[in-house]
Design a protein around this motif. Structure first.
Motif, PDB file in Angstrom:
ATOM      1  N   LEU A 184      -4.484  -4.438   5.590  1.00 28.73           N
ATOM      2  CA  LEU A 184      -4.045  -3.582   4.481  1.00 28.73           C
ATOM      3  C   LEU A 184      -4.843  -2.283   4.446  1.00 28.73           C
ATOM      4  O   LEU A 184      -4.281  -1.199   4.237  1.00 28.73           O
ATOM      5  CB  LEU A 184      -4.184  -4.322   3.149  1.00 28.73           C
ATOM      6  N   ALA A 185      -6.149  -2.381   4.661  1.00 36.00           N
ATOM      7  CA  ALA A 185      -6.991  -1.188   4.684  1.00 36.00           C
ATOM      8  C   ALA A 185      -6.534  -0.251   5.803  1.00 36.00           C
ATOM      9  O   ALA A 185      -6.402   0.969   5.601  1.00 36.00           O
ATOM     10  CB  ALA A 185      -8.458  -1.576   4.861  1.00 36.00           C
ATOM     11  N   GLU A 186      -6.274  -0.804   6.968  1.00 35.36           N
ATOM     12  CA  GLU A 186      -5.824   0.013   8.095  1.00 35.36           C
ATOM     13  C   GLU A 186      -4.486   0.690   7.781  1.00 35.36           C
ATOM     14  O   GLU A 186      -4.279   1.866   8.098  1.00 35.36           O
ATOM     15  CB  GLU A 186      -5.701  -0.853   9.343  1.00 35.36           C
ATOM     16  N   MET A 187      -3.582  -0.043   7.125  1.00 30.87           N
ATOM     17  CA  MET A 187      -2.264   0.515   6.790  1.00 30.87           C
ATOM     18  C   MET A 187      -2.356   1.740   5.879  1.00 30.87           C
ATOM     19  O   MET A 187      -1.554   2.655   5.987  1.00 30.87           O
ATOM     20  CB  MET A 187      -1.392  -0.554   6.105  1.00 30.87           C
ATOM     21  N   ILE A 188      -3.341   1.736   4.973  1.00 29.48           N
ATOM     22  CA  ILE A 188      -3.438   2.847   4.020  1.00 29.48           C
ATOM     23  C   ILE A 188      -4.510   3.861   4.407  1.00 29.48           C
ATOM     24  O   ILE A 188      -4.823   4.762   3.642  1.00 29.48           O
ATOM     25  CB  ILE A 188      -3.684   2.334   2.582  1.00 29.48           C
ATOM     26  N   GLY A 189      -5.074   3.719   5.609  1.00 27.88           N
ATOM     27  CA  GLY A 189      -6.055   4.677   6.074  1.00 27.88           C
ATOM     28  C   GLY A 189      -7.429   4.519   5.467  1.00 27.88           C
ATOM     29  O   GLY A 189      -8.202   5.470   5.377  1.00 27.88           O
ATOM     30  N   TYR A 190      -7.753   3.309   5.039  1.00 24.95           N
ATOM     31  CA  TYR A 190      -9.046   3.017   4.434  1.00 24.95           C
ATOM     32  C   TYR A 190      -9.954   2.408   5.502  1.00 24.95           C
ATOM     33  O   TYR A 190      -9.461   1.791   6.454  1.00 24.95           O
ATOM     34  CB  TYR A 190      -8.826   2.028   3.280  1.00 24.95           C
ATOM     35  N   PRO A 191     -11.267   2.539   5.395  1.00 26.60           N
ATOM     36  CA  PRO A 191     -12.147   1.916   6.398  1.00 26.60           C
ATOM     37  C   PRO A 191     -11.913   0.406   6.461  1.00 26.60           C
ATOM     38  O   PRO A 191     -11.874  -0.267   5.437  1.00 26.60           O
ATOM     39  CB  PRO A 191     -13.550   2.225   5.892  1.00 26.60           C
ATOM     40  N   THR A 192     -11.766  -0.118   7.653  1.00 23.50           N
ATOM     41  CA  THR A 192     -11.441  -1.543   7.797  1.00 23.50           C
ATOM     42  C   THR A 192     -12.623  -2.458   7.541  1.00 23.50           C
ATOM     43  O   THR A 192     -12.446  -3.674   7.443  1.00 23.50           O
ATOM     44  CB  THR A 192     -10.878  -1.831   9.202  1.00 23.50           C
ATOM     45  N   ASP A 193     -13.813  -1.911   7.396  1.00 19.75           N
ATOM     46  CA  ASP A 193     -14.967  -2.748   7.056  1.00 19.75           C
ATOM     47  C   ASP A 193     -15.233  -2.750   5.550  1.00 19.75           C
ATOM     48  O   ASP A 193     -16.315  -3.103   5.101  1.00 19.75           O
ATOM     49  CB  ASP A 193     -16.214  -2.295   7.816  1.00 19.75           C
ATOM     50  N   CYS A 194     -14.211  -2.404   4.770  1.00 18.26           N
ATOM     51  CA  CYS A 194     -14.380  -2.241   3.323  1.00 18.26           C
ATOM     52  C   CYS A 194     -14.639  -3.555   2.592  1.00 18.26           C
ATOM     53  O   CYS A 194     -15.345  -3.589   1.606  1.00 18.26           O
ATOM     54  CB  CYS A 194     -13.152  -1.571   2.722  1.00 18.26           C
ATOM     55  N   GLY A 195     -14.033  -4.633   2.994  1.00 19.80           N
ATOM     56  CA  GLY A 195     -14.164  -5.900   2.278  1.00 19.80           C
ATOM     57  C   GLY A 195     -13.235  -5.961   1.081  1.00 19.80           C
ATOM     58  O   GLY A 195     -12.513  -5.017   0.768  1.00 19.80           O
ATOM     59  N   GLY A 196     -13.249  -7.081   0.401  1.00 23.54           N
ATOM     60  CA  GLY A 196     -12.385  -7.272  -0.755  1.00 23.54           C
ATOM     61  C   GLY A 196     -11.930  -8.713  -0.838  1.00 23.54           C
ATOM     62  O   GLY A 196     -12.340  -9.555  -0.031  1.00 23.54           O
ATOM     63  N   LEU A 197     -11.086  -8.986  -1.814  1.00 21.35           N
ATOM     64  CA  LEU A 197     -10.538 -10.326  -1.964  1.00 21.35           C
ATOM     65  C   LEU A 197      -9.231 -10.258  -2.720  1.00 21.35           C
ATOM     66  O   LEU A 197      -8.946  -9.294  -3.407  1.00 21.35           O
ATOM     67  CB  LEU A 197     -11.524 -11.250  -2.679  1.00 21.35           C
ATOM     68  N   PHE A 198      -8.424 -11.291  -2.539  1.00 22.89           N
ATOM     69  CA  PHE A 198      -7.167 -11.402  -3.266  1.00 22.89           C
ATOM     70  C   PHE A 198      -7.411 -12.150  -4.567  1.00 22.89           C
ATOM     71  O   PHE A 198      -8.267 -13.037  -4.630  1.00 22.89           O
ATOM     72  CB  PHE A 198      -6.111 -12.137  -2.443  1.00 22.89           C
ATOM     73  N   THR A 199      -6.661 -11.787  -5.590  1.00 24.31           N
ATOM     74  CA  THR A 199      -6.758 -12.487  -6.870  1.00 24.31           C
ATOM     75  C   THR A 199      -5.405 -13.107  -7.199  1.00 24.31           C
ATOM     76  O   THR A 199      -4.409 -12.833  -6.532  1.00 24.31           O
ATOM     77  CB  THR A 199      -7.169 -11.529  -8.003  1.00 24.31           C
ATOM     78  N   SER A 200      -5.379 -13.908  -8.232  1.00 33.48           N
ATOM     79  CA  SER A 200      -4.142 -14.600  -8.604  1.00 33.48           C
ATOM     80  C   SER A 200      -3.146 -13.693  -9.305  1.00 33.48           C
ATOM     81  O   SER A 200      -2.019 -14.093  -9.533  1.00 33.48           O
ATOM     82  CB  SER A 200      -4.479 -15.793  -9.506  1.00 33.48           C
ATOM     83  N   GLY A 201      -3.544 -12.490  -9.649  1.00 31.02           N
ATOM     84  CA  GLY A 201      -2.619 -11.568 -10.302  1.00 31.02           C
ATOM     85  C   GLY A 201      -3.347 -10.392 -10.911  1.00 31.02           C
ATOM     86  O   GLY A 201      -4.557 -10.215 -10.736  1.00 31.02           O
ATOM     87  N   GLY A 202      -2.603  -9.582 -11.655  1.00 29.13           N
ATOM     88  CA  GLY A 202      -3.147  -8.362 -12.229  1.00 29.13           C
ATOM     89  C   GLY A 202      -4.277  -8.587 -13.210  1.00 29.13           C
ATOM     90  O   GLY A 202      -5.254  -7.827 -13.232  1.00 29.13           O
TER      91      GLY A 202
END
Length: 194
Positions: A133-151
């Motif tokens: 996802l980071a690569e798709m939007i032009g963000y550094p791919t070593d950014c990190g992150g996590l998915f959540t269950s919703g907004g």
């Protein structure tokens, strides 16, 4: 299928499981096949839907085939057709047929994705997907992150992250408010819709 008495304490046999699975997939495929023609919302008063699900606490297990029998008569007529092309509510996506399979596979192993040791494969899949996802939007791919269950959880996670990054003291052990500290944190939000 086995009798309902056999389901009081035991899981279905592998053959019964397959039979239930094939039947479930057929029911889902039928739902997806008809989704364009279904009403988006049931259009029933809440009391009517409540009455459908007003069952006493069961004292014994129920034959899983009988549970599946309830899907077309009780659940589906009272469900919102989120996958309908006429559904424009809330913010969740409609899902895809492949996501049904993905969710079933994830449920079959039931990993606790709260940490790497408890869910190495799930953790690495999340890591890889975030990198893509980071690569798709032009963000550094070593950014990190996590998915959540919703907004809601995404917003909560963002607020907690900002708080921990900006507080000049350990909010985890000492809390947000104390007579020793003056001032308050400020959070800017939009006004509620009318």
């Amino acid at each position: 299928m086995a009798s309902s008495d056999e389901f009081d304490t035991f899981d279905p046999s592998p053959n019964d499981f397959r039979e239930l699975g094939y039947r479930t997939v057929d029911m889902i495929a039928s739902y997806l096949d008809d989704i364009d023609d279904r009403p988006v919302f049931p259009g029933k008063p809440q009391t009517e839907v409540e009455a459908v699900f007003d069952d006493p606490l069961p004292e014994t297990g129920q034959d899983p085939a009988a549970v599946l029998d309830e899907w077309p008569d009780r659940v589906l007529p009272n469900a919102t057709a989120v996958g309908s092309p006429r559904y424009f509510g809330f913010v969740m996506g409609s899902g895809t047929p492949m996501s049904v399979f993905a969710e079933a596979l994830a449920a079959s192993v039931n990993m606790n994705a709260g940490g790497w040791k408890a869910a190495p494969a799930a953790t690495e899949i999340e890591h890889q997907t975030i990198e893509w996802l980071a690569e798709m939007i032009g963000y550094p791919t070593d950014c990190g992150g996590l998915f959540t269950s919703g907004g809601t959880m995404a917003n909560f996670t963002g607020i907690l992250t900002a708080l921990r990054a900006n507080a000049e003291y350990d909010t985890k052990s000492r809390g947000l408010q104390s007579p020793e500290r003056s001032g308050q944190f400020t959070l800017y939000v939009t006004s509620s819709p009318p």
